[in-house]
Design an enzyme around this catalytic site. Structure first.
Site, PDB file in Angstrom:
ATOM      1  N   LYS A 184      75.043  57.371  53.762  1.00  0.00           N
ATOM      2  CA  LYS A 184      73.678  57.486  54.273  1.00  0.00           C
ATOM      3  C   LYS A 184      73.459  58.818  54.972  1.00  0.00           C
ATOM      4  CE  LYS A 184      72.370  52.628  54.857  1.00  0.00           C
ATOM      5  NZ  LYS A 184      73.484  51.988  54.183  1.00  0.00           N
ATOM      6  N   HIS A 220      67.803  41.649  57.388  1.00  0.00           N
ATOM      7  CA  HIS A 220      67.809  42.836  56.520  1.00  0.00           C
ATOM      8  C   HIS A 220      68.096  42.513  55.057  1.00  0.00           C
ATOM      9  CE1 HIS A 220      67.649  45.058  60.289  1.00  0.00           C
ATOM     10  NE2 HIS A 220      68.743  44.443  60.673  1.00  0.00           N
ATOM     11  N   GLU A 269      68.643  56.277  64.183  1.00  0.00           N
ATOM     12  CA  GLU A 269      67.279  56.578  63.780  1.00  0.00           C
ATOM     13  C   GLU A 269      66.294  55.934  64.742  1.00  0.00           C
ATOM     14  OE1 GLU A 269      66.974  55.041  59.855  1.00  0.00           O
ATOM     15  OE2 GLU A 269      67.824  56.826  58.919  1.00  0.00           O
ATOM     16  N   ARG A 325      71.474  52.209  41.028  1.00  0.00           N
ATOM     17  CA  ARG A 325      71.696  51.127  40.061  1.00  0.00           C
ATOM     18  C   ARG A 325      70.365  50.446  39.806  1.00  0.00           C
ATOM     19  NH1 ARG A 325      71.047  46.912  43.572  1.00  0.00           N
ATOM     20  NH2 ARG A 325      71.863  47.180  45.680  1.00  0.00           N
TER      21      ARG A 325
END
Length: 668
Positions: free
Chosen positions: A119, A238, A203, A294
């Protein structure tokens, strides 16, 4: 130059393997499946032209074994391997190994997988490419003091995320500076355990964000397009629960901006094939989260609104062909939803369930409904793999029509043998806020009381239908037992006629700890049922062999189905379901026979602990055996004082649901 693909191996299982095979067959390709010991009779194995065993049930010993999959590909003469999603689909080493073996990998190049695998590194690349980012820190320096200063700079609340992971693992929301150190340590532990990498990024945490992702597709000729967006904001922990396309309230201008940002992201890593760029959005802003290299689980909603087969696109791109359509030619028509029907118990914090699907009816015959599934009635949901039973996809001319079809599809879905999230999904689509498209990632928590009201008591309708089922089943059995030479015997024709006996029968049901009595009086044409609290109903009807009832309750006609598994009756009526146990008086003496001393596995799983041996004295409540399934442990405890007669399994053994674990004898 194109690359011939005549034989395609699907390195996956379940519904995605079946779905890829369907397209491959339509393209005239030979299909090859691989399977673990647990999947020897699975639907994807039976759907393939050929199938090869690749190892034992745990994924690390089968579906994650690159050597075994490549060996199967060589034996089958496969020209290409489609990885599906999950397992090795985003494994750069696997993509490299396929190319080295001269087999096309139906996915992006290994370099793109690596670029988007971290990430932090991906966000650094996106920053250079001009793709919008959430304010945050994505650096390599992981000094806790530095991370705390960066959190202060960004401004609370902040989100700590595992750099190498996904699925909510290693993710913590921190609302004030005093909570940061503890949350950081916890996130790093989770990240290390889940991904072998404790690096994190930080973040700005958006308070009411939407999760919007863009489907991108690129070929090896430099062309890259976006096939519009999906809204995946309805989530729990999530994990996506409902996906839809297009995103509600999306203007053409904003769609174009997000689509172009997704294309820029794909081009920045030299992408080829199908991919998804995920954004977090709030207000007018949208920010890059990550790229999934993907095909996504939710790709059918994109197929529905564009009329394109994305697996076919994947195979064509892997052949070296150009994309079938340019950006200007990609349609966007109607609206689509997808839900994932899971074997899980929403009333127990969505605990995954494993075991046998005694009855499974999926709503494939409804117009505008598509079902992707890798299981059938009689199959088992294994402890080793994801407990998804099916994906249900609906399409309509607009959002309201697609949502209405989803409600109808869920109402027509029947599962017996395992708890599912069906009623929970139904509740989402029945919520006024959902109908108004008031979506963000906090939707489920905000509406928890509506979505998870808890178990409801058995209704009068459920009791009536369960009683009618038993009465009609008894009549059928009586008729079947009538003498063949005397088909007009009163024993077969008149189930209510009894010599020297009153024309009524008492039925007893159990719902949890509650016992419910129903008295059924035989009356002309049907029955009069005396229900709890003085209620009475006249019922008549007929029953088909599959348990379908055509019933009239006080003259009101309705259709229902009752499915029996052992003594458990599951009633499906008016889109709802209820379960009751029939307390059969003929079995009332079972505990006096010694059968009650048999202790059985409550679910399929692995024996992780055996606390006793033959001859041991135990007291009521003592732990005897521990069974693990889906990373959850269940302790089988002694129901009474006694002596262990024999133990049937050892640590490490796999057991089926209902397997006899040990014998508990009376202390005397």
């Amino acid at each position: 130059m194109t690359r011939p693909i005549r034989t395609l191996l699907i390195a996956n299982r379940g519904e995605i393997a079946v779905r890829v095979m369907r397209t491959a067959r339509d393209m005239g390709l030979k299909t090859v499946a691989v399977y673990s010991e647990a999947d020897a009779r699975a639907l994807h194995v039976e759907s393939a032209d050929e199938a090869y065993p690749i190892g034992r049930a745990p994924a690390r010993e089968s579906y994650l074994r690159i050597d075994a999959i490549l060996d199967a590909a060589r034996k089958a003469g496969a020209d290409a391997i489609h990885p599906g999603y999950g397992f090795l689909s985003e494994n750069a080493e696997f993509a490299d190994a396929c190319e080295k073996a001269g087999i096309a990998f139906v996915g992006p190049p290994a370099s793109a997988i690596r670029a988007m695998g971290s990430k932090s590194a991906a966000k650094a690349l996106m920053e250079k490419a001009g793709v919008p980012l959430v304010p945050g820190y994505h650096g390599e320096d992981q000094d806790p003091a530095l991370l705390a200063r960066e959190a202060d700079r960004i401004g609370y609340p902040v989100l700590i995320k595992a750099s190498a992971g996904g699925g909510g693992k290693g993710m913590k929301v921190v609302r004030e500076a005093g909570e940061f150190a503890e949350a950081l340590a916890s996130a790093q532990r989770e990240a290390k355990n889940a991904f072998g990498d404790d690096r994190v990024l930080i973040e700005k945490y958006l308070t009411k964000p939407r999760h919007i992702e863009v489907q991108v597709f690129a070929d090896s000729h430099g062309n890259c397009v976006y096939l519009h967006e999906r809204d995946c904001s309805i989530q729990r922990r999530h994990q996506k629960v409902v996906e839809e396309a297009p995103a509600p309230g999306m203007s053409p201008e904003r769609r174009a901006r997000m689509g172009q940002a997704a294309v820029d992201a794909a081009k920045a890593v030299g992408y080829v094939g199908a991919g998804t760029v995920e954004f977090i959005a709030e207000g007018d802003g949208f920010f890059f989260m990550e790229m999934n290299t993907r095909l996504q689980v939710e790709h059918p909603v994109t197929e529905a609104i564009t009329g394109q087969d994305l697996v076919e696109w994947q195979i064509r791109v892997a052949r070296g062909e150009k994309l079938p359509l340019s950006q200007a030619d990609i349609p966007l028509e109607g609206h689509a939803f997808e839900v994932r029907l899971y074997a899980e118990d929403p009333d127990k914090d969505f605990l995954p369930q494993v075991g046998r699907l005694d009855h499974l009816l999926l709503p494939a015959a409804i117009p505008g409904v598509r079902v992707d599934s890798g299981v059938r009635a009689g199959d088992s949901v294994s402890i080793h793999y994801d407990p998804m039973i099916a994906k249900i996809i609906t399409y309509g001319a607009d959002r309201a029509e697609a949502a209405g079809r989803m409600s109808a599809a869920l109402a027509a879905t029947e599962v017996v043998g395992l708890p599912t999230n069906r009623a929970f999904l139904q509740a989402i689509f029945a919520t006024p806020a959902f109908a108004a498209a008031e979506l963000d990632t906090g939707f489920i928590e905000r509406h928890r009381a509506e979505l998870l009201p808890g178990p409801a008591p058995a209704s009068a309708r459920d009791l009536t239908l369960a009683s009618l089922f038993l009465l009609l089943d008894e009549a059928r059995a009586s008729a079947a037992a009538a003498e063949a030479q005397d088909p007009f015997s009163p024993w077969g024709l008149a189930p209510g006629w009894r010599l020297n006996r009153s024309a009524f029968v008492d039925l007893t049901f159990a719902a949890g700890a509650e016992r419910i009595a129903v008295r059924a009086h035989y009356v002309p044409g049907g029955f009069r049922l005396d229900l709890p609290e003085g209620a009475s109903v006249h019922v008549e009807g007929a029953m088909a062999a599959d348990g379908t009832l055509e019933a009239r309750l006080d003259g009101v006609r309705m259709r229902a189905r009752v499915v029996r598994a052992g003594q458990r009756l599951t009633v499906f009526a008016a889109g709802a379901e209820a379960s009751l146990d029939h307390v059969d008086p003929r079995l009332a003496s079972i505990e006096a026979t010694g059968t009650a001393g048999r202790l059985v596995a409550p679910m399929p799983g692995t024996i992780t602990r055996v606390a006793v041996g033959a001859g041991d004295k135990v007291r009521k409540g003592d732990a005897l055996v521990v069974v693990e399934a889906m990373k959850m442990e269940h302790t089988v405890a002694a129901p009474r004082d006694g002596i262990v007669g024999s133990v049937r399994f050892a640590v490490g053994d796999l057991v089926d649901e209902g397997a006899e674990l040990l014998i508990l004898e009376d202390a005397e």
